[in-house]
Write an enzyme that holds these catalytic residues in place. Structure first.
Site, PDB file in Angstrom:
ATOM      1  N   GLU A  83      20.523   8.590   7.000  1.00 48.63           N
ATOM      2  CA  GLU A  83      20.875   8.522   5.580  1.00 48.63           C
ATOM      3  C   GLU A  83      22.380   8.604   5.320  1.00 48.63           C
ATOM      4  OE1 GLU A  83      18.469   7.747   3.761  1.00 48.63           O
ATOM      5  OE2 GLU A  83      18.726   8.413   1.688  1.00 48.63           O
ATOM      6  N   LYS A  89      24.524   5.440   5.319  1.00 42.24           N
ATOM      7  CA  LYS A  89      24.249   4.556   4.173  1.00 42.24           C
ATOM      8  C   LYS A  89      24.965   5.080   2.937  1.00 42.24           C
ATOM      9  CE  LYS A  89      19.556   3.824   5.841  1.00 42.24           C
ATOM     10  NZ  LYS A  89      18.189   4.259   5.624  1.00 42.24           N
ATOM     11  N   THR A 110       0.813  -1.224   0.000  1.00 42.89           N
ATOM     12  CA  THR A 110       0.000   0.000   0.000  1.00 42.89           C
ATOM     13  C   THR A 110       0.848   1.278   0.000  1.00 42.89           C
ATOM     14  OG1 THR A 110      -0.062  -0.233   2.394  1.00 42.89           O
ATOM     15  CG2 THR A 110      -2.004  -1.019   1.196  1.00 42.89           C
ATOM     16  N   GLY A 111       2.175   1.156   0.206  1.00 43.58           N
ATOM     17  CA  GLY A 111       3.034   2.326   0.382  1.00 43.58           C
ATOM     18  C   GLY A 111       3.513   2.943  -0.925  1.00 43.58           C
ATOM     19  N   ARG A 134      21.267  -4.775   3.556  1.00 45.20           N
ATOM     20  CA  ARG A 134      22.170  -4.330   2.478  1.00 45.20           C
ATOM     21  C   ARG A 134      23.638  -4.554   2.790  1.00 45.20           C
ATOM     22  NH1 ARG A 134      19.480   1.409   1.849  1.00 45.20           N
ATOM     23  NH2 ARG A 134      17.585   0.836   0.728  1.00 45.20           N
ATOM     24  N   ASN A 182      13.906   8.237  -7.751  1.00 41.61           N
ATOM     25  CA  ASN A 182      14.098   7.502  -6.495  1.00 41.61           C
ATOM     26  C   ASN A 182      13.121   6.373  -6.249  1.00 41.61           C
ATOM     27  OD1 ASN A 182      12.533  10.096  -6.118  1.00 41.61           O
ATOM     28  ND2 ASN A 182      11.975   9.063  -4.232  1.00 41.61           N
ATOM     29  N   THR A 183      11.907   6.421  -6.808  1.00 40.02           N
ATOM     30  CA  THR A 183      11.014   5.274  -6.560  1.00 40.02           C
ATOM     31  C   THR A 183      11.078   4.244  -7.686  1.00 40.02           C
ATOM     32  OG1 THR A 183       8.989   6.208  -7.525  1.00 40.02           O
ATOM     33  CG2 THR A 183       9.420   6.686  -5.188  1.00 40.02           C
ATOM     34  N   HIS A 220      16.146  12.123  -7.155  1.00 34.55           N
ATOM     35  CA  HIS A 220      17.241  12.540  -6.267  1.00 34.55           C
ATOM     36  C   HIS A 220      18.408  13.053  -7.119  1.00 34.55           C
ATOM     37  CE1 HIS A 220      15.019  10.884  -3.063  1.00 34.55           C
ATOM     38  NE2 HIS A 220      15.754   9.850  -2.720  1.00 34.55           N
ATOM     39  N   CYS A 229      18.370   4.886  -2.295  1.00 33.37           N
ATOM     40  CA  CYS A 229      17.918   5.601  -3.487  1.00 33.37           C
ATOM     41  C   CYS A 229      18.841   6.772  -3.887  1.00 33.37           C
ATOM     42  CB  CYS A 229      16.488   6.074  -3.299  1.00 33.37           C
ATOM     43  SG  CYS A 229      16.174   6.806  -1.689  1.00 33.37           S
ATOM     44  N   SER A 282       9.251  12.269  -1.974  1.00 40.42           N
ATOM     45  CA  SER A 282       8.678  10.910  -2.021  1.00 40.42           C
ATOM     46  C   SER A 282       9.631   9.875  -1.447  1.00 40.42           C
ATOM     47  CB  SER A 282       8.299  10.535  -3.459  1.00 40.42           C
ATOM     48  OG  SER A 282       9.451  10.477  -4.271  1.00 40.42           O
TER      49      SER A 282
END
Ligand code: NAP
Length: 346
Positions: A203, A206, A13-14, A110, A324-325, A243, A150, A180
Site C-alpha cells: 500500500e 501506491k 461476486t467480490g 494506474r 473506500n468502496t 478510509h 482507495c 472492507s
C-alpha cells in the site's frame, strides 16, 4: 434521453463487484448484461455464486445472470474491472485488445505512462492519453482507464485544491484504512478486533506515488507529474467502511487558514449523474470527519475534510475521509464511465 450502455463486471461476486451492482441498479445510462468471476463461480447463476454482503439485498435483475469466466467475449461494450491485481493486468489488456472500454479499479495499470489515472473533477483532460495508448498498444476501439487507490482518493482532492492555488511542496500522510478495503473475507476477525495493524501489503508505495500523477499536467501526449514528495504510513483499523487520512502539508506560498478553507470549499463538482453536490465538504466540527458519520456524504462520493490547523512542523495539517468502496472504488469507476460518455469517448 440517450441510450443505455451494456456493461459487464469482472470480479462481480467480490466486495467492489457487489458495490458496482448496487450503484448500477436503476442507473439511467447503464444496464448490467454480463457478470464474470473466478472458476469457483463461473457457470453458476449469480444468486448462487455470490454471498451478498451489502444492505438492501441482491437486486433481482442480476440473480439469474450466469457468471462467465473473465475472458472475452462478454455481452457488453464497457467492462468494469474489480479483479485482484494478480489477474487484472493480463485480463484487462485482453479485453482492451478485444475492443472493450475497460474501466479498472485495480492497481495494475494506474502508473503506466499511457493510462489515465482519473479523478474526473481534477484531471479529466488526462483522457487525452487514450489516443496515445491506442496508438502505442495497437488497440482498436478498446482502451483502459483507472481510478486511484482507495486511500489516495481521500487526500488527493484537498491536495489538488491546495496545489492549484498555492503549490504543494511536501506531504506526510498516515492512513487509517477500513477492513472492507481488503475485500471479503479480508483480514481475519481475530487479527483486527481490538487491534490496529501497521501494515497493508503493497500500500505505501501506491499512496506515495499516485497523487503526483493525478495532479500532473497533460501536455504533448504525456503526463508531467506534480513536483512534490509524499511520505506515507498505512494502517488497517477496526472500521467496516471509510478510509480516514491524517495529512500534513508544506505549501510553496504563505497562506492563511481562510485561504486553505476557501480553496477546498470552492473546488467545483461536475454535473455527471454520480457527481455529488459537493466534491469536498469542509467540516469545522472539532471531532469530524468520522467514518460512521461521514462516509455516506454525497451518497459516498463526497470527500469530507476537517481538523484543519496550522502545524508546528509543516504549514498545515488536516484530516480527510472518503468511502473506500464507493468513492474509493466502484463509485469512482462509474463516474469515470459517465465522464467517458460525456466526452464522447464511448
Ligand atoms: P474481493 O472481495 O476479494 O473480490 C475479488 C473478486 O475477484 C471476486 O469476484 C472473485 O471471484 C474474483 N477473483 C478472485 N481471483 C480470481 C481469479 N484468479 N480469476 C478470476 N476472478 C477472480 O476483492 P475486492 O475488495 O472486491 O477487490 C477487487 C479489486 O479492487 C482489487 O484489485 C482491489 O485492490 C481493488 N480495490 C478494492 C477496494 C476496496 O475497498 N475493497 C478499493 C479500491 C480498489 P470469486 O468470488 O469467484 O472468487
Amino acid at each position: 434521453m440517450s441510450r443505455k450502455y451494456r456493461v459487464g463486471i469482472l470480479g462481480a461476486t467480490g466486495t467492489v463487484g457487489q458495490r458496482f451492482i448496487q450503484l448500477l441498479e436503476n442507473h439511467p445510462q447503464f444496464e448490467i448484461t454480463a457478470l464474470a468471476a473466478s472458476d469457483r463461480s463461473a457457470g453458476k447463476p449469480f444468486a448462487e455464486a455470490c454471498a451478498w454482503k451489502l444492505p438492501g439485498g441482491m437486486p433481482d435483475s442480476v440473480k439469474e445472470i450466469t457468471v462467465q469466466p473473465i475472458e472475452p467475449p462478454l455481452d457488453c461494450e464497457i467492462v468494469f474491472s474489480s479483479l485482484p491485481s494478480s489477474v487484472a493486468r493480463e485480463t484487462e489488456l485482453t479485453f482492451a485488445r478485444a475492443g472493450y472500454a475497460v474501466i479498472s479499479n485495480s492497481s495494475s495499470y494506474r502508473m503506466d505512462e499511457d493510462v489515465p489515472l482519473l479523478i474526473p473533477e481534477i484531471n479529466h483532460e488526462h483522457l487525452g492519453l487514450i489516443d496515445v495508448q491506442r496508438q502505442k498498444r495497437g488497440f482498436g476501439t478498446g482502451f483502459i482507464v483507472t481510478n486511484p487507490n482507495c486511500a489516495v482518493v481521500s487526500f488527493a482532492p484537498p491536495l489538488a485544491a491546495l496545489h492549484q492555488k498555492f503549490g504543494v511542496e511536501s506531504v506526510i500522510v498516515t492512513t487509517l484504512q477500513a477492513i472492507s478495503g481488503a475485500g471479503y473475507p479480508g483480514v481475519p476477525s481475530l487479527d483486527i478486533t481490538d487491534n490496529v495493524i501497521p501494515y497493508i501489503a503493497g500500500e505505501e508505495p501506491k499512496v506515495e506515488t499516485e497523487a503526483q500523477k493525478i495532479l500532473g499536467k497533460f501536455a504533448d501526449g504525456a503526463i508531467q507529474k506534480a513536483d512534490f514528495t509524499v511520505s506515507a504510513q498505512c494502517f488497517r483499523v477496526h472500521v467496516i467502511d471509510g478510509h480516514t487520512v491524517s495529512v500534513r502539508v508544506n505549501l510553496r506560498k504563505t497562506v492563511t487558514m481562510e485561504d486553505v478553507i476557501k480553496a477546498i470549499e470552492t473546488f467545483p463538482s461536475l454535473n455527471l449523474h454520480s457527481s455529488p453536490a459537493k466534491f469536498m465538504d469542509f467540516c469545522d466540527e472539532p471531532s469530524r470527519p468520522q467514518p460512521r458519520l461521514d462516509r455516506d456524504a454525497g451518497n459516498g462520493m463526497t470527500i469530507t475534510v476537517g481538523r484543519l490547523f496550522p502545524d508546528n512542523v509543516f504549514d498545515y495539517r488536516f484530516v480527510a475521509l472518503s468511502h473506500n468502496t464507493v468513492r474509493g472504488a466502484a463509485g469512482s469507476a462509474v463516474l469515470n464511465a459517465e465522464l467517458l460518455i460525456d466526452k464522447g469517448i464511448v
